[in-house]
Design an enzyme around this catalytic site. Structure first.
Site, PDB file in Angstrom:
ATOM      1  CB  ILE A   1      -0.996   0.025   1.189  1.00  0.00           C
ATOM      2  CG1 ILE A   1      -0.276  -0.080   2.539  1.00  0.00           C
ATOM      3  CG2 ILE A   1      -2.016  -1.082   1.053  1.00  0.00           C
ATOM      4  CD1 ILE A   1      -1.237  -0.020   3.730  1.00  0.00           C
ATOM      5  CG  ASP A   2      -0.033   4.235  -2.761  1.00  0.00           C
ATOM      6  OD1 ASP A   2       0.691   3.439  -3.385  1.00  0.00           O
ATOM      7  OD2 ASP A   2      -1.074   4.726  -3.215  1.00  0.00           O
TER       8      ASP A   2
END
Length: 353
Positions: A158-159
């Site tokens: 995930i970012d």
């Protein structure tokens, strides 16, 4: 001319997507009978016998669309499909004492509730201070029941400025099984996002290929005609309306780089304070100075895109039990949502209109 299709990956997902490679091989018509594990070791660069065997056990090796065992004998013109986790990047992971919130752990998997601002894996511009550096410190000197040093393997990402749940494998077999679940889209992933604007409907689906923008390679863009990019589907529904912004739940059917952020911008609803996709400007509301100050205060309270991985569900790679985890909104996100609730309750939106 040859009847053989080159053994190159037809799907390879990195940074933000599932970390695996998908190979499709059409066996040459002159191929002699040979065990498929030996055949694939010779055809796929860097594929060890152990990795091939793990893939077979996880039903990640298919011939004619059906899973086969490692001792299957390859025949001429067989169509082989192989799913393998990407090899580890050649970056030394230095142990670093970084606080992390581990919500579940057993011999095979690890679920972390990642704080915003933490990069998952070392790479260009972020060679340290990542989740893997933190886990290298956490597992320093620890061994599994076979006496091997524990090394976590990524199953997805995930970012950096997205918070929430992420799963990692603690051995190659678990990583391979999880990779297949991501490939088959059976992993349950739900996100909460605060986005600009209101919606005419209570729910909807965004279906549009995602690929890197030709103008800026750091940004993903939607190719509605499917001419470029990879197939991407996001389902959304409204959780709470605040007039100028809306709290939505997004369910990922696919997992592409920046999928929710790019899809939401595409339909005219960039994520609140997403500086990459234009959400860090006042896109809805009034010109009143008090409103501008309210938005500035919200941006300062949550200096990142308003995106949180709230639900993660998967089949355990060993026990095959369904595992389900939920994460509450972190303090910065929850505080901004509460500010909007109070803003709406005060009647200011009605007064300004």
């Amino acid at each position: 001319m040859t009847d053989e299709t080159p053994d190159i990956p037809v799907e390879e997902r990195t940074e933000g997507d599932e970390l695996y490679e998908h190979y499709r091989i059409v066996v040459d018509k002159g191929q002699a009978l040979l065990r498929i594990d030996k055949f694939l070791m010779a055809r796929i660069e860097g594929a060890s016998r152990n990795k091939i065997q793990n893939a077979a056990k996880a039903q990640c090796i298919l011939v004619g669309g059906k899973p086969v065992k490692q001792n299957y004998r390859v025949k001429p013109l067989d169509v082989i499909s192989v799913l393998l986790p990407n090899p580890p990047r050649e970056i030394e992971i230095t142990p670093e004492d970084i606080p992390i919130n581990i919500v579940y752990e057993d011999d095979d998997v690890l679920v972390v509730d990642k704080q915003p601002g933490l990069v998952v894996h070392p790479g260009y511009g972020n060679f340290d201070g990542t989740l893997l550096n933190a886990l290298a410190f956490y597992y320093q000197g620890k061994t599994d029941k076979e006496g091997n040093l524990i090394t976590p393997y990524l199953a997805h990402r995930i970012d950096k400025n997205t918070s929430g749940l992420i799963i990692l494998a603690k051995n190659e077999m678990a990583q391979t099984v999880l990779a297949k679940q991501f490939f088959d889209h059976t992993i349950e992933r739900k996100y909460n996002a605060l986005v600009w604007g209101d919606f005419a409907d209570d729910s909807g689906t965004i279906d549009g290929n995602l690929g890197r923008s030709p103008k800026d390679r750091r940004v993903m863009t939607v190719f509605p005609d499917g001419s470029e990019g990879k197939h991407a589907v996001t389902h959304w529904h409204v959780l709470e309306r605040f007039g100028y912004v809306t709290l939505v739940e997004c369910v990922l059917e696919t997992g592409r780089t920046h999928q929710i952020r790019a899809h939401m911008r595409h339909i005219g609803h960039p994520l609140f304070n997403d500086d990459t996709y234009g959400g860090d400007q006042i896109l809805k509301g009034t010109t009143f100075s008090k409103y501008k100050q309210f938005i500035t205060n919200c941006f300062q309270l949550m200096p990142r895109q308003a995106l949180h991985a709230v639900v993660l569900g998967f089949e355990h790679p060993t026990t095959h039990k369904h595992m389900h985890f939920e994460s509450p909104l972190p303090q910065d996100f929850a505080s901004v949502v509460e500010k909007w609730r109070k803003y709406v309750a005060s009647g200011k939106i009605i007064e300004e209109n």
